[in-house]
Design an enzyme around this catalytic site. Sequence first.
Site, PDB file in Angstrom:
ATOM      1  N   ARG A  37       0.852  -1.176   0.000  1.00  0.00           N
ATOM      2  CA  ARG A  37       0.000   0.000   0.000  1.00  0.00           C
ATOM      3  C   ARG A  37       0.892   1.231   0.000  1.00  0.00           C
ATOM      4  NH1 ARG A  37      -4.311   1.415   4.669  1.00  0.00           N
ATOM      5  NH2 ARG A  37      -2.443   1.646   5.920  1.00  0.00           N
ATOM      6  N   THR A  73      -0.711   7.623  -0.972  1.00  0.00           N
ATOM      7  CA  THR A  73      -2.021   7.578  -1.643  1.00  0.00           C
ATOM      8  C   THR A  73      -2.944   6.505  -1.067  1.00  0.00           C
ATOM      9  OG1 THR A  73      -1.267   5.929  -3.231  1.00  0.00           O
ATOM     10  CG2 THR A  73      -0.896   8.251  -3.808  1.00  0.00           C
ATOM     11  N   ASP A  78       0.762  -2.435  12.593  1.00  0.00           N
ATOM     12  CA  ASP A  78       1.165  -2.896  11.264  1.00  0.00           C
ATOM     13  C   ASP A  78       1.404  -4.406  11.296  1.00  0.00           C
ATOM     14  OD1 ASP A  78       2.917  -3.630   9.007  1.00  0.00           O
ATOM     15  OD2 ASP A  78       2.830  -1.487   8.575  1.00  0.00           O
ATOM     16  N   ASP A 127       4.901  -5.582   9.894  1.00  0.00           N
ATOM     17  CA  ASP A 127       6.007  -5.247  10.788  1.00  0.00           C
ATOM     18  C   ASP A 127       5.978  -6.090  12.064  1.00  0.00           C
ATOM     19  OD1 ASP A 127       7.086  -3.365   9.112  1.00  0.00           O
ATOM     20  OD2 ASP A 127       6.183  -1.645  10.110  1.00  0.00           O
TER      21      ASP A 127
HETATM   22  C1  PRP Z   1      -1.096  -4.132   4.724  1.00  0.00           C
HETATM   23  C2  PRP Z   1      -2.030  -5.317   4.898  1.00  0.00           C
HETATM   24  C3  PRP Z   1      -2.858  -5.263   3.636  1.00  0.00           C
HETATM   25  C4  PRP Z   1      -2.987  -3.794   3.406  1.00  0.00           C
HETATM   26  C5  PRP Z   1      -4.337  -3.353   3.881  1.00  0.00           C
HETATM   27  O1  PRP Z   1      -0.072  -4.435   3.871  1.00  0.00           O
HETATM   28  O2  PRP Z   1      -1.352  -6.520   5.079  1.00  0.00           O
HETATM   29  O3  PRP Z   1      -2.261  -5.906   2.533  1.00  0.00           O
HETATM   30  O4  PRP Z   1      -1.963  -3.142   4.181  1.00  0.00           O
HETATM   31  O5  PRP Z   1      -4.554  -2.020   3.567  1.00  0.00           O
HETATM   32  P1  PRP Z   1      -5.675  -1.574   2.538  1.00  0.00           P
HETATM   33  O6  PRP Z   1      -6.916  -2.333   2.875  1.00  0.00           O
HETATM   34  O7  PRP Z   1      -5.800  -0.098   2.826  1.00  0.00           O
HETATM   35  O8  PRP Z   1      -5.174  -1.854   1.157  1.00  0.00           O
HETATM   36  P2  PRP Z   1       1.112  -3.408   3.570  1.00  0.00           P
HETATM   37  O9  PRP Z   1       0.790  -2.557   2.402  1.00  0.00           O
HETATM   38  O10 PRP Z   1       1.480  -2.709   4.843  1.00  0.00           O
HETATM   39  O11 PRP Z   1       2.283  -4.337   3.096  1.00  0.00           O
HETATM   40  P3  PRP Z   1       3.115  -5.471   3.859  1.00  0.00           P
HETATM   41  O12 PRP Z   1       2.167  -6.594   4.134  1.00  0.00           O
HETATM   42  O13 PRP Z   1       4.141  -5.806   2.862  1.00  0.00           O
HETATM   43  O14 PRP Z   1       3.684  -4.881   5.123  1.00  0.00           O
HETATM   44  N1  URA Z   2      -2.157  -2.419   7.329  1.00  0.00           N
HETATM   45  C1  URA Z   2      -1.826  -2.838   8.569  1.00  0.00           C
HETATM   46  O1  URA Z   2      -0.912  -3.655   8.730  1.00  0.00           O
HETATM   47  N2  URA Z   2      -2.505  -2.335   9.608  1.00  0.00           N
HETATM   48  C2  URA Z   2      -3.516  -1.467   9.480  1.00  0.00           C
HETATM   49  O2  URA Z   2      -4.113  -1.055  10.488  1.00  0.00           O
HETATM   50  C3  URA Z   2      -3.839  -1.045   8.184  1.00  0.00           C
HETATM   51  C4  URA Z   2      -3.156  -1.538   7.115  1.00  0.00           C
END
Ligand code: PRP
Ligand code: URA
Length: 208
Positions: A103, A107, A199, A202
Amino acid sequence: MSNIYPSTHPLVAHKLTRLRDKSTQPKKFRELVREISALLAYEATADLLVVPRQVETPLAVTNGAELKEKIGLVPILRAGLGMVEGVWGLMPSAEVWHIGLYRDEETLQPVEYYNKLPIEPTVSVCLILDPMLATGGSAVATVDVVKRWGVNRIKFVAMIAAPEGIQAMQDAHPDVPIHLAAIDERLNEVGYIVPGLGDAGDRQFGTA
Ligand code: PRP
Ligand code: URA
């Protein structure tokens, strides 16, 4: 809300509470993600089709069943990775097809960076795995990908959803059931779920 299934199982509620706790360390966090995923997948697969199969016990031949549908697990990288093991334990012959999306922090739009799906679909039902359904951008984009691949029987399995993410999925893909451990209050100004768990990537991978 039709097609939205927040779990009411006490084990899910107990484990989710520990998952949310900011003092839970990555090792325990990963263990909880694995366990909750298995419980949610058990609920999400209650309508899988079976065909009759006879089996010979040590005492007699009896009628049984075997799964009819080929199942695909589609974890969204990277946080969805931690959900694979628990679900795969229940259905070890499932195929696992990774989709890489992150994400954009500014944006909040999903950016695709990994997709090695073959041209023809190899499964008939897909469980998309991602712990967090926040704005819903990543979920909607992944369902788009899986539908374009040719699979139309799709279930989305997540730990926590914001109402905004559920709405986005219902607008774009009302046919896709969403199985959850909890529906939270809202998104904050930077798109994080409140109260949420922070997160999810993380916290699993120790990269906070
Ligand atoms: C997080 C989560 C989803 C997304 C959700 O991933 O695991 O994939 O955000 O957000 P949204 O509903 O607003 O799209 P992230 O983009 O942080 O990536 P990662 O899993 O690689 O840390
Ligand atoms: N992605 C995450 O990991 N946590 C949130 O709360 C939203 C998006």
